[in-house]
Design a protein around this motif. Structure first.
Motif, PDB file in Angstrom:
ATOM      1  N   THR A 179       4.947  10.450  -3.336  1.00 49.07           N
ATOM      2  CA  THR A 179       6.108   9.778  -2.754  1.00 49.07           C
ATOM      3  C   THR A 179       6.536   8.591  -3.606  1.00 49.07           C
ATOM      4  OG1 THR A 179       5.397  10.432  -0.535  1.00 49.07           O
ATOM      5  CG2 THR A 179       7.035   8.672  -0.682  1.00 49.07           C
ATOM      6  N   PHE A 180       5.568   7.735  -3.940  1.00 47.92           N
ATOM      7  CA  PHE A 180       5.793   6.600  -4.836  1.00 47.92           C
ATOM      8  C   PHE A 180       4.835   6.745  -6.019  1.00 47.92           C
ATOM      9  CE2 PHE A 180       7.095   4.903  -0.686  1.00 47.92           C
ATOM     10  CZ  PHE A 180       8.330   4.357  -0.999  1.00 47.92           C
ATOM     11  N   PRO A 181       5.322   6.904  -7.242  1.00 43.31           N
ATOM     12  CA  PRO A 181       4.427   7.123  -8.385  1.00 43.31           C
ATOM     13  C   PRO A 181       3.450   5.973  -8.585  1.00 43.31           C
ATOM     14  CG  PRO A 181       6.728   7.532  -8.988  1.00 43.31           C
ATOM     15  CD  PRO A 181       6.743   6.892  -7.633  1.00 43.31           C
ATOM     16  N   ALA A 239       0.827  -1.205   0.000  1.00 40.31           N
ATOM     17  CA  ALA A 239       0.000   0.000   0.000  1.00 40.31           C
ATOM     18  C   ALA A 239       0.863   1.258   0.000  1.00 40.31           C
ATOM     19  CB  ALA A 239      -0.933   0.004   1.212  1.00 40.31           C
ATOM     20  N   SER A 240       0.592   2.139  -0.971  1.00 41.19           N
ATOM     21  CA  SER A 240       1.325   3.414  -1.065  1.00 41.19           C
ATOM     22  C   SER A 240       2.828   3.185  -1.005  1.00 41.19           C
ATOM     23  CB  SER A 240       0.886   4.377   0.050  1.00 41.19           C
ATOM     24  OG  SER A 240      -0.480   4.709  -0.096  1.00 41.19           O
ATOM     25  N   SER A 241       3.276   2.176  -1.706  1.00 38.53           N
ATOM     26  CA  SER A 241       4.687   1.790  -1.717  1.00 38.53           C
ATOM     27  C   SER A 241       5.049   1.372  -3.136  1.00 38.53           C
ATOM     28  CB  SER A 241       4.915   0.659  -0.705  1.00 38.53           C
ATOM     29  OG  SER A 241       6.289   0.380  -0.550  1.00 38.53           O
ATOM     30  N   SER A 242       6.088   0.560  -3.291  1.00 41.86           N
ATOM     31  CA  SER A 242       6.502   0.160  -4.627  1.00 41.86           C
ATOM     32  C   SER A 242       7.291  -1.129  -4.586  1.00 41.86           C
ATOM     33  CB  SER A 242       7.358   1.262  -5.276  1.00 41.86           C
ATOM     34  OG  SER A 242       7.784   0.861  -6.570  1.00 41.86           O
ATOM     35  N   MET A 243       7.117  -1.920  -5.632  1.00 41.38           N
ATOM     36  CA  MET A 243       7.939  -3.113  -5.833  1.00 41.38           C
ATOM     37  C   MET A 243       9.057  -2.837  -6.829  1.00 41.38           C
ATOM     38  SD  MET A 243       4.946  -6.034  -5.963  1.00 41.38           S
ATOM     39  CE  MET A 243       6.064  -7.402  -5.537  1.00 41.38           C
ATOM     40  N   LEU A 244       9.085  -1.629  -7.361  1.00 42.10           N
ATOM     41  CA  LEU A 244      10.098  -1.209  -8.328  1.00 42.10           C
ATOM     42  C   LEU A 244      10.824   0.020  -7.790  1.00 42.10           C
ATOM     43  CD1 LEU A 244       7.901  -1.476 -11.548  1.00 42.10           C
ATOM     44  CD2 LEU A 244       9.855  -2.944 -11.010  1.00 42.10           C
ATOM     45  N   PRO A 245      12.087   0.214  -8.164  1.00 43.01           N
ATOM     46  CA  PRO A 245      12.800   1.422  -7.737  1.00 43.01           C
ATOM     47  C   PRO A 245      12.129   2.675  -8.291  1.00 43.01           C
ATOM     48  CG  PRO A 245      14.313  -0.226  -8.636  1.00 43.01           C
ATOM     49  CD  PRO A 245      12.938  -0.695  -8.968  1.00 43.01           C
ATOM     50  N   VAL A 246      12.185   3.759  -7.521  1.00 41.10           N
ATOM     51  CA  VAL A 246      11.635   5.034  -7.970  1.00 41.10           C
ATOM     52  C   VAL A 246      12.703   5.771  -8.775  1.00 41.10           C
ATOM     53  CG1 VAL A 246      10.655   7.248  -7.259  1.00 41.10           C
ATOM     54  CG2 VAL A 246      10.132   5.166  -5.953  1.00 41.10           C
ATOM     55  N   PRO A 247      12.440   6.046 -10.060  1.00 44.29           N
ATOM     56  CA  PRO A 247      13.443   6.761 -10.870  1.00 44.29           C
ATOM     57  C   PRO A 247      13.700   8.155 -10.310  1.00 44.29           C
ATOM     58  CG  PRO A 247      11.710   5.806 -12.252  1.00 44.29           C
ATOM     59  CD  PRO A 247      11.241   5.699 -10.826  1.00 44.29           C
ATOM     60  N   PRO A 248      14.927   8.665 -10.468  1.00 45.29           N
ATOM     61  CA  PRO A 248      15.229   9.990  -9.920  1.00 45.29           C
ATOM     62  C   PRO A 248      14.388  11.111 -10.520  1.00 45.29           C
ATOM     63  CG  PRO A 248      17.172   9.011 -11.018  1.00 45.29           C
ATOM     64  CD  PRO A 248      16.095   8.001 -11.050  1.00 45.29           C
TER      65      PRO A 248
END
Length: 285
Positions: A240-242, A127-136
């Motif tokens: 925060t996380f797209p 939830a409101s997170s990511s399983m992939l890195p966030v690009p800069p």
């Protein structure tokens, strides 16, 4: 609604977790992992309290957070240690298999837990997170995000004037206008922040550059092999996380689905509590 207790989960060093818990069947346990990490669980109590009876909801404060054990040596603040704590908590509560929901940074810890002990996890909610890195450059050109960050700087005290838990609180206040999308819910979100028992235990290894990214390596590929049911529950306006990363991960995982809520930001459960809870309950059914 919530019973509160302290559960010992580690020896050498001794670690006790403060846990809020609803009544419900043990076989329908939902373990909820808060974000921060230097926050506590309290900002997630609503709307999760509405699951009481049908689900047994466990809301622990992580080591170093809230009312759980603090003051550990810096090297004890590592993600794998948190996973061990949470698995020990499930064992202490006589839970063989649980549904697991991780929010924000907790979503990445939840992934680590599921990868470390997939036999203990029935369903996973990121939830409101990511399983992939966030690009800069993920938020480049988003003028509304820039505006809200500027508004946040005016909302609370200057973080430069604080250290320790008060610094973490000041950061949370500064981020508040960018954390919720619907401006009318900002007062409610600020009320929740006021109740959070912030710490700064995890801040020490982070500032020293000794805290790795919480995201597991190759998370999507590893979960594809597990075929574990995964819900990616997100706000369309998460700053925060797209939200696009949740949709991309779901496309790559045959066992995952993304639910992206409109008119919701990072704190999607505050922006859209009814729709957020409805998506969660359908997935857990």
């Amino acid at each position: 609604m919530f019973a509160e207790s302290v559960v010992r989960v580690g020896v050498e060093p001794d670690v006790e977790l403060f846990v809020a818990e609803t009544a419900g069947p043990v076989e329908r346990t939902l373990l909820v992992i808060h974000g921060g990490p230097d926050w506590d669980h309290s900002y997630l109590r609503e709307p999760l309290a509405e699951l009481a009876g049908g689900h047994r909801v466990l809301l622990p404060d992580l080591r170093g957070c809230g009312r759980s054990t603090r003051g550990l040596p810096e090297h004890e603040y590592q993600w794998d240690a948190v996973v061990r704590d949470l698995l020990a908590l499930l064992t202490a509560k006589k839970v063989e298999t649980a549904d697991v929901l991780g929010f924000s940074t907790g979503g990445r810890i939840a992934q680590r837990l599921a990868l470390a002990a997939p036999h203990r996890v029935r369903r996973l909610v990121v939830a409101s997170s990511s399983m992939l890195p966030v690009p800069p450059d993920a938020f480049a050109g988003w003028a509304e995000r820039d505006l809200r960050q500027a508004q946040g700087a005016e909302l609370g005290p200057d973080p430069a004037g604080f250290t320790g838990p008060e610094l973490v609180r000041a950061w949370a206040l500064a981020a508040a206008p960018a954390s919720v999308w619907r401006r009318e819910v900002l007062p409610e979100y600020l009320r929740r922040l006021d109740a959070v028992r912030f710490s700064a235990e995890w801040l020490r290894p982070w500032q020293a550059g000794r805290l790795p990214n919480a995201l597991p390596d190759d998370a999507v590929a590893r979960f594809a092999e597990l075929a574990l049911p995964v819900l990616l529950l997100h706000g369309r306006a998460d700053m925060t996380f797209p939200a696009s990363l949740a949709e991309t991960a779901a496309e790559q995982l045959g066992s995952a689905r993304a639910v992206v809520l409109d008119e919701a930001g990072h704190m999607a459960h505050v922006d859209q509590p009814d729709r957020w809870l409805s998506a969660l309950t359908r997935f857990l059914a």
